[in-house]
Motif scaffolding. Structure first.
Motif, PDB file in Angstrom:
ATOM      1  N   ILE A  44       0.880  -1.161   0.000  1.00  0.00           N
ATOM      2  CA  ILE A  44       0.000   0.000   0.000  1.00  0.00           C
ATOM      3  C   ILE A  44       0.919   1.213   0.000  1.00  0.00           C
ATOM      4  O   ILE A  44       1.769   1.362   0.877  1.00  0.00           O
ATOM      5  N   VAL A  45       0.768   2.046  -1.025  1.00  0.00           N
ATOM      6  CA  VAL A  45       1.594   3.239  -1.178  1.00  0.00           C
ATOM      7  C   VAL A  45       0.707   4.447  -0.921  1.00  0.00           C
ATOM      8  O   VAL A  45      -0.329   4.616  -1.564  1.00  0.00           O
ATOM      9  N   LEU A  46       1.116   5.273   0.034  1.00  0.00           N
ATOM     10  CA  LEU A  46       0.330   6.442   0.425  1.00  0.00           C
ATOM     11  C   LEU A  46       1.078   7.710   0.053  1.00  0.00           C
ATOM     12  O   LEU A  46       2.216   7.918   0.474  1.00  0.00           O
TER      13      LEU A  46
ATOM     14  N   ASP B   2      11.539  -4.122  -1.838  1.00  0.00           N
ATOM     15  CA  ASP B   2      11.211  -3.855  -0.440  1.00  0.00           C
ATOM     16  C   ASP B   2      10.586  -2.466  -0.318  1.00  0.00           C
ATOM     17  O   ASP B   2      10.514  -1.715  -1.292  1.00  0.00           O
ATOM     18  N   LYS B   3      10.137  -2.127   0.879  1.00  0.00           N
ATOM     19  CA  LYS B   3       9.407  -0.868   1.090  1.00  0.00           C
ATOM     20  C   LYS B   3      10.243   0.354   0.713  1.00  0.00           C
ATOM     21  O   LYS B   3       9.734   1.273   0.070  1.00  0.00           O
ATOM     22  N   ILE B   4      11.502   0.373   1.090  1.00  0.00           N
ATOM     23  CA  ILE B   4      12.363   1.530   0.805  1.00  0.00           C
ATOM     24  C   ILE B   4      12.573   1.676  -0.696  1.00  0.00           C
ATOM     25  O   ILE B   4      12.479   2.773  -1.246  1.00  0.00           O
TER      26      ILE B   4
ATOM     27  N   VAL C  18       5.204   3.759   2.334  1.00  0.00           N
ATOM     28  CA  VAL C  18       4.838   2.429   1.852  1.00  0.00           C
ATOM     29  C   VAL C  18       4.638   1.492   3.044  1.00  0.00           C
ATOM     30  O   VAL C  18       5.460   1.456   3.960  1.00  0.00           O
ATOM     31  N   ARG C  19       3.545   0.739   3.008  1.00  0.00           N
ATOM     32  CA  ARG C  19       3.246  -0.231   4.053  1.00  0.00           C
ATOM     33  C   ARG C  19       2.759  -1.532   3.407  1.00  0.00           C
ATOM     34  O   ARG C  19       2.199  -1.509   2.320  1.00  0.00           O
ATOM     35  N   THR C  20       2.931  -2.617   4.131  1.00  0.00           N
ATOM     36  CA  THR C  20       2.338  -3.887   3.715  1.00  0.00           C
ATOM     37  C   THR C  20       0.951  -3.985   4.368  1.00  0.00           C
ATOM     38  O   THR C  20       0.623  -3.207   5.269  1.00  0.00           O
TER      39      THR C  20
END
Length: 181
Positions: free
Chosen positions: A5-7, A52-54, A76-78
């Motif tokens: 999930i990208v905010l 990965d998130k970064i 970014v979150r999972t």
């Protein structure tokens, strides 16, 4: 491939930093992300990636900067991250349903959290737990004295907020996305 999930913060607000969602989905697909979906116009993206998130945060940030011409915070979150944040909300169910989740780019230092916890405003309550500020105002977010920019500076983090309904929808979308793949 994993669902993320990208905010995005501060797009399509008051006619500034306009980002058409169809164009954003196409841009991110061309940048190598799979199953790119958006929810409403305020910068909620669901996508799949082996990164990965970064890596995803940097890639999305750079894509928006080069294509649309402006720099915005990207968090970014999972699904697991977002569910942990949602479940950790310290408010009663009634308050939770009218609260905001201010997602932080990282867990702030305890001494900075201790300082911001001294801030009080009538009709407002907040709590900082790990990488989220849980915020509730009985007069509504738009009428509150809560200032996310101030909290970002004091906590030395980047942040973006989502209300209860959006957070619930993003969790549901991420579950659907993972079932589909």
């Amino acid at each position: 491939m994993k669902t993320f999930i990208v905010l995005l913060r501060g797009i399509n607000v008051g006619g500034h930093k306009k980002v058409p969602m169809a164009e954003l989905r196409e841009l991110l697909s061309k940048r190598g992300f799979d199953t790119v979906k958006t929810y409403i116009q305020s910068g909620n993206i669901m996508l799949q990636s082996s990164g990965d998130k970064i890596e995803i945060e940097l890639k999305v940030k750079e894509a928006i900067q080069s294509h649309f011409g402006f720099d915005i915070p990207v968090i970014v979150r999972t699904r697991t991250d977002l569910m942990r944040i949602f479940d950790a909300c310290p408010f009663s169910e009634e308050k939770k349903e009218n609260s905001y989740f201010v997602l932080l780019s990282e867990i702030p230092k305890p001494e900075l959290v201790a300082e911001v916890m001294k801030i009080t405003h009538d009709n407002e309550v907040f709590s900082v737990i790990d990488d989220c500020i849980y915020f509730h105002s009985s007069v509504g977010y738009g009428n509150s004295k809560f200032n996310m920019n101030s909290f970002e500076k004091k906590l030395k983090v980047r942040a973006t907020s989502r209300n209860y309904k959006t957070t619930v929808k993003l969790i549901a979308m991420s579950l659907e996305n993972e079932k589909d793949h």
